[in-house]
Structures are given as C-alpha cells and as structure tokens.
Design a protein around this motif. Sequence first.
Motif, PDB file in Angstrom:
ATOM      1  N   PRO A   1       2.069  13.730  -1.885  1.00  0.00           N
ATOM      2  CA  PRO A   1       0.927  14.652  -2.697  1.00  0.00           C
ATOM      3  C   PRO A   1       0.908  13.591  -3.882  1.00  0.00           C
ATOM      4  O   PRO A   1       1.330  12.488  -4.307  1.00  0.00           O
ATOM      5  CB  PRO A   1       1.459  16.214  -3.714  1.00  0.00           C
ATOM      6  N   GLY A   2      -0.232  12.914  -4.536  1.00  0.00           N
ATOM      7  CA  GLY A   2      -1.129  12.019  -4.758  1.00  0.00           C
ATOM      8  C   GLY A   2      -1.872  10.728  -4.107  1.00  0.00           C
ATOM      9  O   GLY A   2      -1.912   9.939  -4.201  1.00  0.00           O
ATOM     10  N   LYS A   3      -1.244  10.585  -2.321  1.00  0.00           N
ATOM     11  CA  LYS A   3      -1.679  10.178  -1.482  1.00  0.00           C
ATOM     12  C   LYS A   3      -2.775   9.701  -0.601  1.00  0.00           C
ATOM     13  O   LYS A   3      -2.987  11.474  -0.658  1.00  0.00           O
ATOM     14  CB  LYS A   3      -0.196   9.239  -0.468  1.00  0.00           C
TER      15      LYS A   3
ATOM     16  N   LEU B   1       0.815  -1.105   0.330  1.00  0.00           N
ATOM     17  CA  LEU B   1       0.290   0.200   0.117  1.00  0.00           C
ATOM     18  C   LEU B   1       0.658   1.500   0.055  1.00  0.00           C
ATOM     19  O   LEU B   1       0.299   1.959  -0.179  1.00  0.00           O
ATOM     20  CB  LEU B   1      -1.100   0.659   1.128  1.00  0.00           C
ATOM     21  N   GLY B   2       2.521   1.280  -0.174  1.00  0.00           N
ATOM     22  CA  GLY B   2       2.876   2.070  -0.021  1.00  0.00           C
ATOM     23  C   GLY B   2       2.824   3.376  -1.246  1.00  0.00           C
ATOM     24  O   GLY B   2       3.409   4.768  -0.831  1.00  0.00           O
ATOM     25  N   ASP B   3       1.864   3.380  -2.106  1.00  0.00           N
ATOM     26  CA  ASP B   3       1.500   4.057  -3.163  1.00  0.00           C
ATOM     27  C   ASP B   3       0.106   4.998  -3.227  1.00  0.00           C
ATOM     28  O   ASP B   3       0.519   5.762  -3.482  1.00  0.00           O
ATOM     29  CB  ASP B   3       1.591   3.741  -4.464  1.00  0.00           C
ATOM     30  N   ARG B   4      -0.128   4.424  -1.865  1.00  0.00           N
ATOM     31  CA  ARG B   4      -1.534   5.393  -1.334  1.00  0.00           C
ATOM     32  C   ARG B   4      -1.273   5.760  -0.235  1.00  0.00           C
ATOM     33  O   ARG B   4      -1.825   6.876   0.260  1.00  0.00           O
ATOM     34  CB  ARG B   4      -2.431   3.915  -1.505  1.00  0.00           C
ATOM     35  N   THR B   5      -0.532   4.719   0.434  1.00  0.00           N
ATOM     36  CA  THR B   5      -0.642   5.212   1.979  1.00  0.00           C
ATOM     37  C   THR B   5       0.318   5.118   2.791  1.00  0.00           C
ATOM     38  O   THR B   5       1.947   5.125   2.146  1.00  0.00           O
ATOM     39  CB  THR B   5      -2.168   4.893   2.719  1.00  0.00           C
TER      40      THR B   5
END
Length: 333
Positions: free
Chosen positions: A284-286, A275-279
């Motif tokens: 920015p973007g997360k 989930l590192g690309d989301r949270t």
Amino acid sequence: MTTLTNARVVTPHEVLEPGWVTFSGPTITGVGTGGAPAAVADDDVRDLENAYLLPGFVDLHMHGGDGASVGSARPDEVRRAVAFHHRHGTTRMLAGITLAPELPGGLELVRSVVAAGAVAAIGHSAADHRRSREAFAAGARLTTHLFNAMNPLHHREPGLAGAALADDRIVFELINDGLHLHDDTVRIAFATAPHRAALVTDATPAAGMPDGEYRLDDVDLTVRNGRATLPDGHTLAGSTLTMDRAVRRAVHHLGIPISQVAAAAATTPARLLGLGDRTGSIAPGKDADLVVLTPRLHVRATFLRGRPVGRPRGPDAKDPEPGNSRDSVGPIA
C-alpha cells in the motif's frame, strides 16, 4: 478503484495465495489474502484466475528492442523500444552508464558520478581485486553484467567479480539467458547474495526480432538462433532477452523461488535507483506498477501507475529461448 482478485500475489517476503490487490488511480491502496474487500457499484473487479501478480520489472540495463534503439535521436523509435519492454512486463527501464576504474582517471570519474547523484556502475573492465575495492570505496554501487566482460574469478585473485560478490553494498547484474552465464553460475550468485542480485536484459534492438543483421549505435550485430554477436559470430554483443523470459527461466529452469526472482527483477533494482519507496514491490502507498503472469509465467497484462501499457501480442510460449531447450515446471515457492 480497481481490484485484482484470486491471484498469487508475490510480495517481498511471501506469496499470498489466494491474494488480492486494490489500487486507485496510480497508487496501491490495499494488499491482502483470502476474499477481497467488498466492491461498490463503480469498482473495476478483475478475477485473475490464479495468475501470478508481481511488481512491474525494473530493468537497469537495456539498449532497445523491436528493432528500435533507446539511443536514437528519434522519439518515436525510443517509444517503440519502451513499448516492446512494457509488453514483457517491464515498467521502469534505463540504458546502462559503465566505468572501467583501472583506466586513467577512472576513480575520479566514479567520484564525480556519485557526487552528481547518479549510480556509478563498474564493468567492461580488467580491474583487479584491489582496484575494484577502491572503486567501491569511491562510491560505485553496481557491477555491470557480473562475470561478463571482466576477468574471471580466481581463488588467489578474485577480481571484480569476487569483490562484487563479497561486498554487501554492491548490487550485481545477471543476464539470465542461458548464453551469457552458465546456469550454475546464476545459482551461485543467488545463493551468495539473493538480496543483491538484479536481473537485467542488456537487450539490443534485435530483441523481439527475427535472426538477421542489426546495428546498436555504431556497432554491427549478427543474430543467429536468438544469439547476438559481433560480426565475428563469437563475441557476445548484448542480448535478445526480455525480463519476463529471464524471470521464467530463473523459476522454471533454475528452480529459484519466485519471491527471490521477483526481488531481483524489481525490488533490488528499484532500491538501487532510490525508487524503493515508490515502486519495486507490492505494498500500500506504492505505485501500481504491476505485471500479471500466467501460471506458466507468460505476461497477460502490465500496469504502469495503474494504467495498462504495452498490450501483449499474445502468449509468447513460442518465443525462442536460447540456451534453454526445456520449459520444465519447477517448484514455485
């Protein structure tokens, strides 16, 4: 758009002070230092008054809280346990899946779990160093509460603990409540591999509750002075820990830099879960998964994808902190 200003923003590499974060709906749109972007009429601007802003905590290993179990078949009970941990800054959480690789079929089970797309966690195990390395070679990537419920590290037989510390692929859980681990043990683990440490609670339904008798699935628990044990009064059985207390203790009591602690409480576990690309970090973007902490690191607010959740019931400075009678202020860097 919501703008949080005048904060100490803890990013993966530094603390922005003063810093600001903007988010629109569920997504972080900007992070910076100094003065925040100019607001428009319908913006929600909040001055955090020098509070800390960390990524929402990601707890890899919990069983419940506020008298409720996440293993319950009752959705309202599960929701109560989740809401309790929201109040303590945790935005993502799960119950811990644990395998003992030395048991018959253990390595095959590790491979099956990995093939199914799940994280294989090794723990509650008497595995020696060789079998532990075989489990990691088979795809296991997490060690359940390092040093607890496993053979002690020996200089000629490092065992599971030694294998986990030495393998750069492995994330290891730490229960930083002052009971499960000696303070210097936690310091050693962070000094060895701060980028692979993951703070967890292993919280039982007794977390947030007074001393007394509780039940975790089919196991009876006794809680005295915040210490959860089996009825024998000696064998530790989970904890009453919350993630904010684990973070507070790591910074104030152990002197670990807050950037490392935030990584262990959010960034590393999020990465392990894919989930590192989301949270797990503020960028920015997360997802706008955020926790606002007072200068003393008590929870003021928790945001899950930009939405306030788990309203704190007030400062928890009087919460019992087993194994830590001090609340000294250490360096925060």
